[in-house]
Structure formats: structure tokens, C-alpha cells
Scaffold this active site. Sequence first.
Site, short mmCIF file in Angstrom:
data_model
loop_
_atom_site.label_atom_id
_atom_site.label_comp_id
_atom_site.label_asym_id
_atom_site.label_seq_id
_atom_site.Cartn_x
_atom_site.Cartn_y
_atom_site.Cartn_z
CG ASP A 1 -0.06 0.32 2.48
OD1 ASP A 1 0.90 -0.37 2.59
OD2 ASP A 1 -0.69 1.35 3.26
CD GLU A 2 -0.44 4.49 3.37
OE1 GLU A 2 -1.53 5.26 3.72
OE2 GLU A 2 0.35 4.17 3.97
CB ALA A 3 4.00 1.81 -3.35
#
Length: 529
Positions: free
Chosen positions: A334-336
Site C-alpha cells: 500500500d501507499e507506494a
Amino acid sequence: MREHHRTPRLLGTLLLVAAAGFSVVGSAPAAAAKTASPLGRIVPAPASVDPGGSPYRITRDTRIRVDDSREVRQVGEYLAGILRPSTGYRLPVGSQGGGGIRLRLGDRSSGDEGYRLDSGRNGVTITAAEPAGLFHGVQTLRQLLPAAVEKNSVQPGPWLVAGGTIKDTPRYGYRGAMLDVSRHFFHVGQVKRYIDELALYKVNELHLHLSDDQGWRIAVDDWPRLAAYGGSTQVGGGRGGFYTKAQYTEIVRYAASRYLEVVPEIDMPGHTNAALASYAELNCDGTAPPLYTGTEVGFSSLCVDKPVTYDFVDDVIRELAALTPGRYLHIGGDEAHSTSHADYVTFMDRVQPVVAKYGKTVIGWHQLTGATPAKGALAQYWGLDDTSAAEKAQVVKAAQNGTGLVLSPADRIYLDMKYTADTPLGQDWAGLVEVRRAYDWDPGTYLAGAPGSSIRGVEAPLWTETIVTGADLDYMAFPRLPGVAELGWSPASTHDWDTYKVRLAAQGPRWEARGIRYYRSPQVPWPGA
């Protein structure tokens, strides 16, 4: 993950009767000590309850009879270990003798985790197809006894179990809770305590978030600075810490003794600053950044183009998989925000086969569905009720194509969200999550268009940016965690807030007996409130 951390109607009727009984019991504690708790006042709600007949009374002559197998005997010893301190009785465990409490393997109609509990004047019998079912039946038996049974000193009793039959089996096979040990580190004893609290409500998956920007928490022989240096700090700059392989194995074994499977997570390609700070070669420019103790997200990324990145991933997954007997390995995802979409897809295409190579099934946060989830992979959905239609459609399409879903909607069951604006701990980026909001939704219909068969279960994450102590964990988990456990275990037909809140209120004295500091939500009719 996190934006800035980012049951039958007959039973419902029965529970309404129990609710009425509770108001009397709550106003007369002395009377409560001499009557059996209603058979249906259980969390999670059982699939079927048929009350009737005389109660069974545990006395100094009670024995715990078990089948002649190691696992069943272990469940019997576990039960005896709960009952002996508060009752003061010997409660011998053995395969001989009659009456008392019996744990037996038998009827396979309840599946691997279900059970049947029969109680009457002559004793209590719990029957299950597998030891896991017996263990879950023991949790039900605990709740049928007075809350004082949870204390570590001799209590007056009497120890009555209401008469009747409970038949029970879970709705979903995946009923999880996640503990973030990266933002703040929690030692082995604290994790074990949380495992015991999860087991009481038939949770069967413990997801450990072992790496993030602020700390790397598991020893890796081939990359020793990950733990020694990357694990040296935490949010706010505290000391941090990490698990040796022996300590991690101790956690895994303890969880298994409570019939929980450990799901380890190494978050990547983002949320990796602790690793990048530990090894300069993992950075595209070859320069290690400083350790990070803040709470921002999305700024770190493994270098997707470097071959050493995949050597690193292979080594970490190989060593972690060897320590973990469970089925799953979580790769985050996530949130890359610092990884381009093309690089993200490339990375996931290369990393997912590594997980399979070492015998594990991939789990990733739902952003994994923006790449190509591996066959059999699970995507963990952490979006909100008002997450964009496009993002939800991407997840639903993956589910329609065979990807299983574990539901963790952040504005419903993120246990680090504040209850109210005045809650001293937690965050509110996903909103305020009171007890009713955490309970009052249906996993089976939450994502429109997702096949019912794709919903594998639910998981309640507890992120720890603001959580520092074991007491903090308890306060944020209780009383919301039992509701999430009920969503995962109980039939949809039992789902009713008005009856649930009464059953939940009855848990308060039990938590107090166990030393659990909990949030006394005004939405719940706690005894003596």
C-alpha cells in the site's frame, strides 16, 4: 492500510429475552452469582441455541475428561488452567471417569472449527471434529460461567453452566486481528497477552506488521543490520526493538496453542525506510537515508531496477517463511507513492512468485489489485465507505476474477481510530469509530459486486503511531474487537445491534476480571452504568 498511516431470528428472539434478564441481573449482583448466565449470551453469537433443562454445577469433584490424544489433552489442560485459580478446585484432566466436563472428537458436521456444547445436570460435553473446534467450544464455556472465573484468586462461586445445547460453526474461515509492532515495538509478553485476548473471541489469524519506515522487527541472518540498526528506533525516537528468530518462533508456537495462525508482513516496495537506512545498496542512488521516527507515509521505496533488491526480497521471504508454519505471507503493497505504477507492477510480478516458491500464499493490501494478483492471493481491503467508485471497482473486478478478499474497512474496524473526538489515543483520518459503527455492517454485502464466495473474512488492524503500552492496546481494542470477531464468526441472521449491545455489556465484568482497561462507550448498557 492507512491514509496518514495510514445470525437465526430465533436466536435473536432468545437474545432479546436474555437482554431483559440482564437488566435484572445488572441491578442485583448477589442474585447473579446464584443463577446461570443465559445460554445465548455469548460473543460471538452462536449459530444455534436451544436452552432448557437443569444447569450443571462445577464442584470440587468435577473432572475434565478428554479423548486419549495429545491435542485434546492440551485443550483440557488449557481449560483446567483457566478454572483452577478462581474455583480453587483440582479439576484433574484424564481419559478415564464419567460426568463432569468432557471434551471429545466426534461429529464432523461442524467443520474444522465448529463445535457442539451440551449442558445438563450431569455435566457438560463439548464435541467437535477437530481440536480447534474443542478450543472454540471452551471459549463459549468460559462465557457461560460467571465473570469471576477469569480471576487469578479463589472466588466464592457457585459455578453454574446453564442447561441446553449450542451448535456452532464460523461464517468465515479468516477472522483476524493485526498488530503493528513497527511504529511502536511490543515485546513477546505483550503479544502473548493480546493473543489470549483474541482467542477468547475465536479470532484465528494474527497478522504481525513486522516492518515499516520506523522500524524493522524481525532478525534476518543474511541481512543483520535490518534488525540491529533498522529496528533500533520507533515513532518518537524511542528505543525500538526486534524479535530474534527464537522469540518470533515463541510467538508463533504460543499463537498455535491458542489456535491462531501467524501472518507475518514485510511491507514493500513502500514503507521501507528502516531497510533503506540499514543498507545503502537498496537505494537507487546508493545512499542510505537517516532512520525515521515520524508518522508521514509514502516517501520511501525499494529500488525496483536493482538486482540486489530481489536478492534482498528472496532472502527475507525465505528466512521468514521457514520460521512461519502458517499458510500466508503478507507483502504489504500500500501507499507506494514513491514508486511509479509501472515499477509497482514490475515489482509485484517479481515478488509474488518468490512467496509461492517458499510455500506461502500471498496476501497484500488491496492496492495489489492494481497489479496482477497471483493465483490464490488474498487482497486486504482497507478503504472507506466513501472510497472512490473506481478504486472499489478495481477490487471487485479482481474478486470476480478469483482473488479472495479480507475486509478491513478503515472507517469501520481500524482499531486505532478514535471513538470520539475526545479519545486520548488514536487517529481520526478515517473518521470517528464508535462501537456501533464498528459492528453495524455486513461483510457479505459491503463491496457491491464482489461475489459472496470471494469474501474470506474480516480483520481488525491496530496501528500503533499513538499506541505505546499494553494498556493502550486494550483500550483501543475493547470493546470494538469482539464485534469484529462476531462479524467473522456468527451467521448474518444473528446480526442485530440491540441484542448485541446487551451481550457485549455482559463482557465488561469479564474484562475487568482479566485486568483489561476498556472504553466504556455510552452506546452500551454496561452493568451498574
